[in-house]
Motif scaffolding. Structure first.
Motif, PDB file in Angstrom:
ATOM      1  N   PHE A  42       0.856  -1.185   0.000  1.00 37.82           N
ATOM      2  CA  PHE A  42       0.000   0.000   0.000  1.00 37.82           C
ATOM      3  C   PHE A  42       0.896   1.242   0.000  1.00 37.82           C
ATOM      4  CE2 PHE A  42      -2.350   3.451   1.964  1.00 37.82           C
ATOM      5  CZ  PHE A  42      -3.579   3.372   1.321  1.00 37.82           C
ATOM      6  N   ARG A  43       0.533   2.215  -0.841  1.00 36.91           N
ATOM      7  CA  ARG A  43       1.313   3.461  -0.902  1.00 36.91           C
ATOM      8  C   ARG A  43       0.577   4.538  -0.114  1.00 36.91           C
ATOM      9  NH1 ARG A  43       5.549   5.709  -2.907  1.00 36.91           N
ATOM     10  NH2 ARG A  43       5.615   7.925  -3.466  1.00 36.91           N
ATOM     11  N   LEU A  44       1.218   5.036   0.938  1.00 34.85           N
ATOM     12  CA  LEU A  44       0.654   6.068   1.796  1.00 34.85           C
ATOM     13  C   LEU A  44       1.128   7.438   1.312  1.00 34.85           C
ATOM     14  CD1 LEU A  44      -0.939   6.681   4.427  1.00 34.85           C
ATOM     15  CD2 LEU A  44       1.254   6.586   5.642  1.00 34.85           C
ATOM     16  N   THR A  45       0.180   8.352   1.076  1.00 33.77           N
ATOM     17  CA  THR A  45       0.497   9.713   0.630  1.00 33.77           C
ATOM     18  C   THR A  45      -0.232  10.705   1.525  1.00 33.77           C
ATOM     19  OG1 THR A  45      -1.357   9.904  -0.916  1.00 33.77           O
ATOM     20  CG2 THR A  45       0.651   8.831  -1.735  1.00 33.77           C
ATOM     21  N   ASN A  46       0.044  12.004   1.304  1.00 34.08           N
ATOM     22  CA  ASN A  46      -0.628  13.026   2.104  1.00 34.08           C
ATOM     23  C   ASN A  46      -2.064  13.255   1.656  1.00 34.08           C
ATOM     24  OD1 ASN A  46      -0.132  14.243  -0.315  1.00 34.08           O
ATOM     25  ND2 ASN A  46       1.087  15.952   0.513  1.00 34.08           N
ATOM     26  N   THR A  47      -2.497  12.546   0.588  1.00 35.01           N
ATOM     27  CA  THR A  47      -3.892  12.652   0.133  1.00 35.01           C
ATOM     28  C   THR A  47      -4.688  11.388   0.447  1.00 35.01           C
ATOM     29  OG1 THR A  47      -3.311  11.801  -2.071  1.00 35.01           O
ATOM     30  CG2 THR A  47      -3.235  14.202  -1.739  1.00 35.01           C
ATOM     31  N   THR A  48      -4.077  10.434   1.114  1.00 35.08           N
ATOM     32  CA  THR A  48      -4.771   9.186   1.448  1.00 35.08           C
ATOM     33  C   THR A  48      -5.995   9.495   2.301  1.00 35.08           C
ATOM     34  OG1 THR A  48      -2.728   7.915   1.362  1.00 35.08           O
ATOM     35  CG2 THR A  48      -4.559   6.974   2.596  1.00 35.08           C
ATOM     36  N   ALA A  49      -7.162   9.009   1.885  1.00 37.58           N
ATOM     37  CA  ALA A  49      -8.416   9.320   2.587  1.00 37.58           C
ATOM     38  C   ALA A  49      -9.410   8.196   2.358  1.00 37.58           C
ATOM     39  CB  ALA A  49      -8.989  10.646   2.094  1.00 37.58           C
ATOM     40  N   PRO A  50     -10.328   8.006   3.315  1.00 42.07           N
ATOM     41  CA  PRO A  50     -11.361   6.975   3.155  1.00 42.07           C
ATOM     42  C   PRO A  50     -12.392   7.402   2.122  1.00 42.07           C
ATOM     43  CG  PRO A  50     -11.732   8.202   5.173  1.00 42.07           C
ATOM     44  CD  PRO A  50     -10.423   8.681   4.624  1.00 42.07           C
ATOM     45  N   PRO A  51     -13.196   6.466   1.631  1.00 42.86           N
ATOM     46  CA  PRO A  51     -14.192   6.805   0.603  1.00 42.86           C
ATOM     47  C   PRO A  51     -15.363   7.593   1.184  1.00 42.86           C
ATOM     48  CG  PRO A  51     -14.394   4.505   1.224  1.00 42.86           C
ATOM     49  CD  PRO A  51     -13.182   5.024   1.936  1.00 42.86           C
ATOM     50  N   ALA A  52     -15.999   8.388   0.333  1.00 44.52           N
ATOM     51  CA  ALA A  52     -17.203   9.147   0.690  1.00 44.52           C
ATOM     52  C   ALA A  52     -18.170   9.066  -0.477  1.00 44.52           C
ATOM     53  CB  ALA A  52     -16.857  10.585   1.039  1.00 44.52           C
ATOM     54  N   LEU A  53     -19.489   9.005  -0.160  1.00 51.97           N
ATOM     55  CA  LEU A  53     -20.508   8.776  -1.181  1.00 51.97           C
ATOM     56  C   LEU A  53     -21.669   9.740  -1.033  1.00 51.97           C
ATOM     57  CD1 LEU A  53     -20.944   4.874  -1.105  1.00 51.97           C
ATOM     58  CD2 LEU A  53     -19.812   6.201  -2.881  1.00 51.97           C
ATOM     59  N   LYS A  54     -22.411   9.887  -2.115  1.00 52.37           N
ATOM     60  CA  LYS A  54     -23.747  10.487  -2.065  1.00 52.37           C
ATOM     61  C   LYS A  54     -24.586   9.852  -3.167  1.00 52.37           C
ATOM     62  CE  LYS A  54     -23.137  14.486  -5.124  1.00 52.37           C
ATOM     63  NZ  LYS A  54     -23.254  15.963  -5.219  1.00 52.37           N
ATOM     64  N   ASP A  64      -8.936   8.259  -1.542  1.00 50.29           N
ATOM     65  CA  ASP A  64      -7.659   8.048  -2.216  1.00 50.29           C
ATOM     66  C   ASP A  64      -6.937   6.914  -1.473  1.00 50.29           C
ATOM     67  OD1 ASP A  64      -5.430   8.250  -3.828  1.00 50.29           O
ATOM     68  OD2 ASP A  64      -4.527   9.879  -2.641  1.00 50.29           O
ATOM     69  N   PRO A  65      -6.645   5.802  -2.176  1.00 52.30           N
ATOM     70  CA  PRO A  65      -6.784   5.518  -3.616  1.00 52.30           C
ATOM     71  C   PRO A  65      -8.248   5.497  -4.061  1.00 52.30           C
ATOM     72  CG  PRO A  65      -5.382   3.896  -2.523  1.00 52.30           C
ATOM     73  CD  PRO A  65      -6.027   4.674  -1.452  1.00 52.30           C
ATOM     74  N   LEU A  66      -8.432   5.519  -5.383  1.00 52.25           N
ATOM     75  CA  LEU A  66      -9.770   5.564  -5.941  1.00 52.25           C
ATOM     76  C   LEU A  66     -10.579   4.363  -5.461  1.00 52.25           C
ATOM     77  CD1 LEU A  66     -11.651   7.084  -7.904  1.00 52.25           C
ATOM     78  CD2 LEU A  66     -10.880   5.491  -9.691  1.00 52.25           C
ATOM     79  N   PRO A  67     -11.711   4.593  -4.794  1.00 51.52           N
ATOM     80  CA  PRO A  67     -12.506   3.479  -4.253  1.00 51.52           C
ATOM     81  C   PRO A  67     -13.172   2.661  -5.360  1.00 51.52           C
ATOM     82  CG  PRO A  67     -12.978   5.538  -3.103  1.00 51.52           C
ATOM     83  CD  PRO A  67     -12.218   5.890  -4.347  1.00 51.52           C
ATOM     84  N   GLN A  68     -13.492   1.418  -5.014  1.00 54.40           N
ATOM     85  CA  GLN A  68     -14.255   0.528  -5.879  1.00 54.40           C
ATOM     86  C   GLN A  68     -15.706   0.543  -5.428  1.00 54.40           C
ATOM     87  OE1 GLN A  68     -12.937  -1.200  -8.565  1.00 54.40           O
ATOM     88  NE2 GLN A  68     -11.041  -0.079  -8.114  1.00 54.40           N
ATOM     89  N   LEU A  69     -16.629   0.634  -6.394  1.00 52.83           N
ATOM     90  CA  LEU A  69     -18.060   0.695  -6.095  1.00 52.83           C
ATOM     91  C   LEU A  69     -18.717  -0.642  -6.397  1.00 52.83           C
ATOM     92  CD1 LEU A  69     -18.945   4.200  -7.585  1.00 52.83           C
ATOM     93  CD2 LEU A  69     -18.698   3.598  -5.175  1.00 52.83           C
ATOM     94  N   GLN A  70     -19.681  -1.014  -5.543  1.00 50.25           N
ATOM     95  CA  GLN A  70     -20.405  -2.270  -5.747  1.00 50.25           C
ATOM     96  C   GLN A  70     -21.830  -2.130  -5.245  1.00 50.25           C
ATOM     97  OE1 GLN A  70     -18.698  -5.665  -3.799  1.00 50.25           O
ATOM     98  NE2 GLN A  70     -19.936  -7.135  -4.941  1.00 50.25           N
TER      99      GLN A  70
END
Length: 956
Positions: A231-243, A268-274
Motif C-alpha cells: 500500500f502506498r501512503l500519501t498526504n492525500t490518502t483518505a477513506p471513501p465518501a458517497l452520495k 484516495d486511492p480511488l474506491p471501488q463501487l459495488q
C-alpha cells in the motif's frame, strides 16, 4: 512354451493346523499421498499434515480373522457426505483436493464379528495461507491546545493461515522494527478475526509517506510460498465518501425504468463501487456499472433495499442505501366484528357492529380507503364512524363502525382501496349485512370423518362451512404439532374447505384439524373439526432374503414374519418352490390370535428339495416376499490374511512360493468336507492350474494351509478355492496374491536380496531431507520420451517386467541435488556385514553414487562407506561394501546429480548379509552388458532357476 512352463506349478503337500485362529480386529492407520510435516517428530500415527488442495490418502491396516470390514468416520459424525472419491467402507480413504474444513480427527473402525471392534484415529492438519488484506486507518488529535495536530496512521494486515503466519513489515525495501525507528510501533491487537499485525506510524513524518509491504509467511511449510500486499501512503490518502442521486426512499410505479447513481465525493486511492440487493441478488436484467444502477421495467418483486458500497481499504467502507418501493396492492380482506363490549358473536339490532377492510400494499401507509353503502358513498354521522389504524387490527386498516345498529343499516357495503394518482388498479371487497348474516359453523360430512386411502394415491379431506358469509378454512396437523403439512406449511388455506393431497405416504397418516378463518367472515372464535387420515401400505416382511444351509437328511423350518403394514394382518400367505406353487401350510385355528408369520417345514434336505423358496404375504393392499435359498452345499472358505511372511523367494531363480492359509466357515452346518478344488491363474493369462486337495474332518477355526511354488517374480495370481461335500461343490472364495519382497533382519541363512519388484521396495523409504526422490520403474513403465544415452533399458535380469531404482536428472534437477533411499532399521547382531548391490552409471553427465551407514545407537550419525563417480558405461556392475556398525543401523543410497541431464544412476538386487565380503570381486565375464553396447551378455544367475524347472518338467 512359456505358458506351459507357467502351468507346471509345483504344489507342496497340504497341511492342517488344529488351532482356532479366529481373532478380533486390530487396526493401524498409516498415511501416504501428498503428506508434509513441520518437524520430524510429527511423523506419527496420530498426526497427518497436508497442504490444502493436495490429495489425502489414509490407509487402515487391519489384522484379524475373518477379514475385518473397515469404515471411516469423522469427529462430527459420518463422513460419507464428504468423501466422493471413494466409499467410506474401504481400507483406503482418499480425498482429492482437500479443503481446510475437512481437517480434524478421522476414525478407522474395523470389525469382524469377533470381540469388540478396533477403533484408531488420526488428526489431519490442513495447511494453507490466504492472500493478506491490508487496511489503513487514520486518527487526528489536538496536542497542547490548538498549537498543532498529531496525525497517527494504523496499517492493519490480516491473513488466514495454518500454521500461524509470521508477519514482516517493510517500508520500501527496508524491514521495519521497534528498535530501529521510534516512530514505528508493531503489535498484535486483541479480539481480531484471523491473524492480524498492526503497523502504527506515530506523529506522522514526511519520510512516513512511502510504500508499505506486509509480507506473511508460514516458513515454507508444505512448500507454501510467502505472500505479500503493498500500500502506498500519501498526504492525500483518505477513506471513501458517497452520495446518492435520489432520496433514501424511492417510490415508483410498476413498469417504470429506475436509475440510481452512486457518486464518489472522496477517497484516495480511488474506491471501488459495488451494488447489492437485500434480500437476494440483484433483479434479473438489472445493470450495475460505474456506480450507476439501472432496473428496466421494475416490478413489485423488485422492491427492497439496494446498497452501494465504496471500498479502498482506507478507513471503513462507505455505504448508502436506497429503499425501493414499487407500488402494489394484493389480498383484500374484510372482517365482521360484533359488539365486543357485550361479547356477542351475532349481529343484533341495538348493538354495535364494526366492518373492517385491509389490503397488503407497498407502501402500506399510502393506501386510501373509501366506503360505499348500496352503491353510494357512506356518510359520516354520529352512528356511522370511519376509523383508520385500529390497534386491534393489522396496520393501515380501515374500519366502519355502526353504533346502535338499526334495521335501516342493513345493506351491501363496499370497501375500495386505492393509490391516488398512481396507475395501480383499485382493490375492493363487498360485505352484505342483513338478518341472514350469521357466524359460521363447521362440520365434517357424514362418512368423511375417517378417510382411508392406499399409499401413493390422492386423498381429499373435507370440512363443510355454513354461515353467511362463509370464511375460508384453515388446515393443520393435530397429532404432530411440530410436523408440517405435505405442502411444507404449518397452515394451509382452502376456499372450499377441501384439503387435497397428492401421492400420500404413510407418514401423512394422522389427525388433521380444519378451522374457520377470522377474515373474510366473522372476527370471532374459530370453529373447529377433525378428520382422520389412514394410509394403507403393503406389508414389510423379514427375512427379505436368507441363505439356509443344512446337512442332507436333516429337517428345516422356514419362517416368514410380518414386520409392519396397514392393515397389520396377514390376509394370505403363498409358498412357492422354484416358481411352482406349493400346497398351503396348515391353517391356524379360528380361536387362535391372528398370526404374524407363516411357516413351511421341510422334513429332510435332499438334492431334489434344495433350491429357492418364496413366501408371498399379502394384507389386501399389497404383498411382500421372503426368499429362502435352501441347500446342503458348504459355505465359502475364509482366507487368512495375517500369515507372517507368506512370500518366500528363491535365490537361484526369479520364482517365489506363497503360503496360502484359510479356515472353513461353519463347517458343521453341512455334511463333512471331502476336499477342496484349487485353481491358480496368473493375472492377464487365460490358462489355470486346477488341483483337488483332500482333507479330513475340518473343525471351525482350524487353520488350513497349502504352499504354492514356482510362481514367477513379480507376477500376481488369482487363487480360487471351492469346498466339496457329498452334496457337491460349495461356495467358492477367491483372492489375489501379490509378490512382496521379504523384509528380514540380516541373516546368513536367509536371502535378503531386494529386487525392488514390489511397490513396498523392501521397506526402503525416501529421505525427507533430500532434494528429490528415487524412482521405481521397469522397461514397461519407462517414459518413451526419456533422455537417450543414459540409464539402463532393463533391470539386472534383462526381463522387461523387472524393476530397479534410479534417479531422474532432467529438469528441474540442478547440479549437486541429492536423492536418498533409506533402508529399514536393522538390529546389529554381528560385528561385520557385507552390502552387495548392482549399479548402473551410464551417461556423460554422471555425478556420484554414495553408500552411507546411519548409526542409531546414540542419535543419527551418517558415515560414508563407499563412493563412485563418473560414467561407467552401459553395463550393470556389482559392488561389495564391508561395514561394521556399532549398533542399530540403516544403509542409505545417495545419488548426486552431475552437471547435466545425461546422468541417470540406477541400482538393483541389493543384498545385506552377515560376515565379511568376498575377497575376490565379481568375475568380469559375469558383468551384464546392456543391449546396444556391442559386448556379449552372460545370463544372470537368477535366470537359471526357471530354465531348470522347465527342463525337468519336460523330462517328466
Amino acid at each position: 512354451m512359456e505358458v506351459t512352463c507357467l502351468l507346471l506349478l509345483a504344489l507342496i503337500p497340504f497341511h492342517c493346523r488344529g488351532q482356532g485362529v479366529y481373532a478380533p480386529a486390530q487396526a493401524q492407520i498409516v498415511h501416504a499421498g501428498q503428506a508434509c510435516v513441520v518437524k520430524e517428530d510429527n511423523i506419527s500415527e496420530r498426526v497427518y499434515t497436508i497442504r490444502e488442495g493436495d490429495t489425502l490418502v489414509l490407509q487402515c491396516l487391519v489384522t484379524g480373522h475373518p477379514r475385518p470390514q473397515v469404515r471411516w468416520t469423522k469427529t462430527a459424525g459420518s463422513a460419507s457426505d464428504k468423501f466422493q472419491e471413494t466409499s467410506v467402507f474401504n481400507e483406503t480413504l482418499r480425498i482429492e483436493r482437500i479443503a481446510r474444513t475437512q481437517g480434524g480427527r478421522y476414525y478407522c473402525k474395523a470389525e469382524n464379528g469377533v470381540g469388540v471392534p478396533a477403533i484408531k484415529s488420526i488428526r489431519v492438519d490442513v495447511q494453507y495461507l490466504d492472500e493478506p488484506v491490508l487496511t489503513v486507518h487514520q486518527t487526528v488529535s489536538d496536542v497542547r491546545g490548538n498549537f498543532y495536530q498529531e496525525k497517527t496512521v494504523f496499517l492493519r494486515c490480516t491473513v488466514n493461515s495454518n500454521p500461524p503466519a509470521r508477519f514482516i513489515w517493510k517500508r520500501g525495501s527496508d524491514t521495519l522494527s521497534h528498535s530501529q525507528d521510534n516512530g514505528v510501533d508493531i503489535y498484535e491487537p486483541l479480539y481480531t478475526q484471523g491473524e492480524t499485525k498492526v503497523l502504527k506510524l506515530k506523529n506522522l513524518r514526511p519520510q512516513d509517506y512511502a510504500s508499505y509491504t506486509c509480507q506473511v509467511s508460514v516458513r515454507n511449510v508444505c512448500g507454501i510460498p510467502d505472500k505479500a500486499i503493498t500500500f502506498r501512503l500519501t498526504n492525500t490518502t483518505a477513506p471513501p465518501a458517497l452520495k446518492l442521486s435520489v432520496n433514501e426512499t424511492l417510490v415508483v410505479n410498476p413498469g417504470e425504468n429506475v436509475t440510481v447513481q452512486c457518486l464518489l465525493t472522496g477517497g484516495d486511492p480511488l474506491p471501488q463501487l459495488q451494488w447489492s440487493h437485500g434480500p437476494g441478488p440483484l433483479p434479473l436484467g438489472a445493470l450495475a456499472q460505474s456506480g450507476t444502477l439501472s432496473i428496466p421495467s421494475v416490478q413489485a418483486r423488485d422492491s427492497g433495499y439496494y446498497n452501494c458500497t465504496a471500498t479502498n481499504n482506507v478507513g471503513n467502507p462507505a455505504k448508502k442505501t436506497v429503499n425501493l418501493l414499487v407500488r402494489s396492492m394484493k389480498n383484500a380482506t374484510f372482517q365482521i366484528t360484533p359488539d365486543v363490549i357485550k361479547e356477542s358473536e351475532n349481529i343484533q339490532l341495538g348493538q354495535d357492529l364494526k366492518l373492517s377492510c385491509h389490503v397488503d400494499a407497498v407502501p402500506q401507509e399510502k393506501v386510501t380507503y373509501q366506503w360505499f353503502k348500496n352503491g353510494k358513498p357512506a356518510r359520516m354521522s354520529k352512528r356511522l364512524l370511519v376509523t383508520r389504524n385500529d390497534p386491534e387490527l393489522p396496520a393501515v386498516t380501515s374500519s366502519l363502525e355502526l353504533i346502535d345498529l338499526h334495521f335501516s343499516d342493513y345493506g351491501t357495503y363496499l370497501c375500495v382501496a386505492s393509490f391516488p394518482g398512481a396507475p395501480v388498479p383499485d382493490l375492493s371487497v363487498e360485505v352484505n349485512i342483513s338478518s341472514e348474516t350469521v357466524p359460521p359453523t363447521i362440520s365434517v360430512p357424514k362418512g368423511r370423518a375417517v378417510v382411508t386411502v392406499r399409499e401413493g394415491s390422492p386423498a381429499e379431506l373435507q370440512c363443510e362451512v355454513r354461515g353467511k358469509p362463509r370464511p375460508p378454512v384453515l388446515w393443520s396437523r393435530v397429532d404432530k404439532e411440530a410436523a408440517l403439512l405435505p405442502s411444507g406449511l404449518p397452515l394451509e388455506e382452502t376456499p372450499d374447505g377441501k384439503l387435497r393431497l397428492e401421492h400420500v405416504s404413510r407418514d401423512m397418516s394422522g389427525t388433521y384439524r380444519c378451522q374457520t378463518a377470522r377474515y373474510n367472515g366473522f372476527n370471532v372464535r374459530p370453529r373447529e373439526a377433525q378428520v382422520q387420515l389412514n394410509v394403507q401400505f403393503p406389508p414389510e416382511v423379514e427375512p427379505s432374503s436368507q441363505d439356509v444351509r443344512q446337512a442332507l437328511g436333516r429337517p428345516v423350518l422356514l419362517r416368514c414374519s410380518l414386520l409392519r403394514g396397514s392393515p397389520q394382518r396377514i390376509a394370505s400367505a403363498v409358498w412357492r418352490f422354484k416358481g411352482q406353487l406349493l400346497p398351503p401350510p396348515p391353517a391356524v385355528p379360528v380361536a387362535a390370535e391372528a398370526p404374524d408369520h407363516s411357516e413351511l417345514r421341510l422334513d429332510a434336505v435332499t438334492r431334489d428339495s434344495s433350491g429357492s423358496y418364496e413366501c408371498s404375504i399379502s394384507n389386501d393392499v399389497g404383498s411382500a416376499t421372503c426368499l429362502f435359498q435352501v441347500s446342503a452345499k458348504a459355505y465359502s472358505p475364509e482366507f487368512y490374511f495375517d500369515t507372517p511372511n507368506p512370500t518366500r523367494s528363491h535365490k537361484l531363480s526369479k520364482n517365489y512360493s506363497y503360503v496360502l492359509q484359510w479356515t472353513q466357515r461353519e463347517p458343521d452346518a453341512v455334511d463333512p468336507l471331502l476336499n477342496y478344488r484349487l485353481s491358480v491363474r496368473q493375472l492377464n493369462q487365460h490358462n489355470a492350474m486346477v488341483k483337488a486337495i483332500p482333507v479330513r474332518r475340518v473343525e471351525k477355526g482350524q487353520l488350513l494351509e497349502y504352499i504354492l511354488t514356482d510362481l514367477r517374480v513379480p507376477h500376481s495370481y488369482e487363487v480360487r478355492l471351492t469346498p466339496y461335500t457329498t452334496f457337491g461343490a460349495g461356495d467358492m472364495a477367491s483372492r489375489i496374491i501379490h509378490y512382496t519382497e521379504p523384509i528380514n533382519s540380516p541373516n546368513l541363512s536367509a536371502d535378503n536380496t531386494c529386487h525392488f519388484e514390489d511397490e513396498k521396495i523392501c521397506g526402503y523409504t525416501q529421505d525427507l531431507t533430500d532434494n528429490f526422490d528415487w524412482t521405481r520403474q521397469n522397461a514397461l513403465t519407462q517414459n518413451p520420451k526419456r533422455s537417450p544415452n543414459t540409464g539402463p533399458p532393463t533391470d539386472i535380469s534383462g526381463t522387461p517386467e523387472g524393476y530397479y531404482m534410479f534417479i531422474e536428472t532432467s529438469r528441474p534437477r540442478e547440479l549437486g541435488d541429492r536423492a536418498r533411499l533409506v533402508s529399514p532399521l536393522y538390529n546389529a547382531s554381528a560385528k561385520f556385514y557385507c552390502v552387495s548391490f548392482f549399479y548402473h552409471m551410464y551417461g556423460k553427465h554422471i555425478g556420484s553414487l554414495n553408500l552411507l551407514v546411519r548409526s542409531r545407537n546414540k542419535g543419527a550419525l551418517d558415515t560414508h562407506a563407499w563412493s563412485l563417480s563418473g560414467n561407467k558405461g552401459n553395463v550393470w556392475q556389482q559392488a561389495h561394501v564391508p561395514i561394521n556398525p556399532s549398533g542399530p543401523f540403516q544403509i542409505i543410497f545417495e545419488g548426486v546429480r552431475g552437471s547435466g541431464y545425461l546422468g541417470d544412476i540406477a541400482i538393483d538386487d541389493v543384498m545385506l548379509k552377515k560376515g565379511e565380503c568376498p575377497r575376490k570381486q565379481m568375475d568380469p565375464n559375469k558383468v551384464v552388458v546392456m543391449p546396444g553396447s556391442g559386448a556379449p551378455r552372460q545370463p544372470h544367475p537368477q535366470l537359471w532357476g526357471p530354465m531348470v524347472i522347465f527342463l525337468l518338467a519336460l523330462q517328466r
